[in-house]
Design a protein around this motif. Structure first.
Motif, PDB file in Angstrom:
ATOM      1  N   TYR A 347       0.855  -1.173   0.000  1.00 13.38           N
ATOM      2  CA  TYR A 347       0.000   0.000   0.000  1.00 13.38           C
ATOM      3  C   TYR A 347       0.896   1.229   0.000  1.00 13.38           C
ATOM      4  N   CYS A 348       0.696   2.124  -0.954  1.00  8.64           N
ATOM      5  CA  CYS A 348       1.570   3.301  -1.064  1.00  8.64           C
ATOM      6  C   CYS A 348       0.807   4.580  -0.776  1.00  8.64           C
ATOM      7  N   ARG A 349       1.557   5.635  -0.481  1.00 10.94           N
ATOM      8  CA  ARG A 349       1.009   6.972  -0.297  1.00 10.94           C
ATOM      9  C   ARG A 349       1.569   7.866  -1.398  1.00 10.94           C
ATOM     10  N   VAL A 350       0.673   8.615  -2.045  1.00 10.50           N
ATOM     11  CA  VAL A 350       1.064   9.472  -3.161  1.00 10.50           C
ATOM     12  C   VAL A 350       0.773  10.923  -2.792  1.00 10.50           C
ATOM     13  N   GLY A 351       1.814  11.754  -2.766  1.00  7.41           N
ATOM     14  CA  GLY A 351       1.664  13.140  -2.369  1.00  7.41           C
ATOM     15  C   GLY A 351       0.958  13.992  -3.411  1.00  7.41           C
ATOM     16  N   HIS A 352       0.276  15.035  -2.938  1.00  6.51           N
ATOM     17  CA  HIS A 352      -0.362  15.982  -3.857  1.00  6.51           C
ATOM     18  C   HIS A 352      -0.427  17.359  -3.223  1.00  6.51           C
ATOM     19  N   ALA A 353      -0.716  18.346  -4.039  1.00  2.00           N
ATOM     20  CA  ALA A 353      -0.761  19.727  -3.579  1.00  2.00           C
ATOM     21  C   ALA A 353      -1.941  19.946  -2.640  1.00  2.00           C
TER      22      ALA A 353
END
Length: 390
Positions: A347-353
């Motif tokens: 399970y990954c975490r994807v950064g965003h603005a």
């Protein structure tokens, strides 16, 4: 950053889908409209099989690659919203009062739809992809219900992957933590059954507010004085309800909250201590205190080998400098953990603005994450199910 060109070409379509879902949020096991959109889109994309109704409102799609391989990779997204009144100010804000996609599940659903469209068009893999659109992630047990209804018996997977948007990370940064990555969680409800009285004669009462507030203070010692410093735990009281009038000492008070943990011995200790504290307080004041503590989320465990594979697949989209294995554990919980107990995966975490945190009425998802997440999902399939000779 190298978003897959085919996905970049329909990024505007993904934004439109996401914003439509955002405007019509549905709580767990009520995702009828959302599930209908998912099933309709999957059929329109040419997905080989579309199965509806698993786990109440869950949807499962099957895409077969061009080869004859037998391996099967699962991709999972959640669909439910939260019981929050939206205050984001976006033009596509919730039209369902008291409902809001404040956690990004509208984005997760859309990213998986984007991957499904790409994979159904290209089929540049050897094996089968299982697309899992899960209901009721927000503490209602959607993953467990899908499992109880035979998710992996009906749709076997050799490995499975999920992802979550992360406004606390830089845009385009992907983090995967091997091993225990997200906390397990228990919810608790405590009822202090006192004796009510006229507020002018409190000596005739056994005041549940006085007893309850003392109990809340005592419960903090579970973390500060009973837990080893090297084993993190969070114990938060989030509700305290009592009374209905200015001149009445009530006869009951209710206390509720959550415990987050990474070690089984710690949650067992915490539960035992809370019960002991309640029993002691009940004995001291001559009243009854009822305690209900229940597991809601297991600790999310990422497979170390598949964590590395996920990071490598993500790196092909966001660049090696933006994808990494992390040592950071999250005190938040995720019921994808239940699926990972049955099938290995990551399970990954994807950064965003954005600067507003998750579960906040003002949260806004950055739509720029949609083609990134869809591309990562697609690349993990292509790398884990490579075509023979590729």
């Amino acid at each position: 950053m190298t978003v897959l060109p085919k996905i970049e070409a329909f990024a505007a379509d993904l934004t439109a889908i996401r914003q439509d879902i955002h405007a019509h949020p549905e709580l767990g096991f009520e995702e009828v409209r959302t599930a209908g959109i998912v099933a309709e889109k999957l059929r329109a994309y040419g997905v080989d099989e579309v199965h509806e109704g698993l786990g109440g409102t869950g949807v499962v799609g099957i895409i077969k690659g061009t080869g004859g391989g037998n391996r099967r990779v699962g991709l999972r997204a959640d669909m439910d919203a939260l019981p929050i009144v939206e205050d984001s100010g976006v033009p596509y804000a919730s039209t369902n009062p008291g409902r809001m996609h404040a956690c990004g599940h509208d984005g997760h659903t859309t990213m998986l739809l984007g991957a499904a469209r790409y994979l159904a068009e290209t089929r540049d893999f050897d094996g089968t992809v299982v697309l899992i659109f899960q209901p009721a992630e927000e503490g209602l047990g959607g993953a467990r219900r899908m499992l109880e209804e035979g998710l992996f018996e009906k749709f076997p997977c050799d490995e499975i992957y999920g992802m979550h948007n992360d406004p606390n990370s830089e845009p385009g940064k992907v983090n995967v933590t091997p091993g225990p990555a997200m906390a397990g969680a228990a919810f608790f409800d405590i009822t202090v059954k006192g004796v009510g009285s006229h507020a002018a004669m409190p000596h005739q009462s056994r005041d549940p507010i006085v007893i309850g507030t003392a109990l809340v203070q005592q419960m903090q010692s579970v973390v500060s004085r009973n837990t080893p410093p090297t084993k993190p735990i969070v114990l938060s009281v989030t509700k305290f309800n009592a009374g209905s009038a200015y001149n009445v000492v009530p006869d009951a008070a209710t206390i509720a909250g959550t415990i987050r943990y990474f070690h089984q011995d710690v949650i067992e200790m915490a539960e035992a201590r809370m019960r002991e504290l309640c029993a002691g307080m009940a004995s001291a004041y001559g009243i009854e205190i009822e305690v209900d503590i229940r597991n809601v989320f297991d600790v999310l465990m990422n497979d170390p080998e598949l964590t590395t594979a996920y990071v490598e697949a993500a790196a092909s989209v966001v660049g090696a400098e933006n994808a990494r294995e992390s040592t950071e554990q999250a005190s938040g919980s995720e019921d994808f953990a239940d699926m990972l107990k049955v099938v290995p995966g990551a399970y990954c975490r994807v950064g965003h603005a954005g600067s507003v945190p998750l579960h906040n009425p003002g949260f806004v998802l950055d739509d720029g994450i949609l083609p990134i997440g869809a591309s990562i999902y697609a690349r993990i399939v292509e790398t884990r199910l490579p075509k023979v000779g590729s």
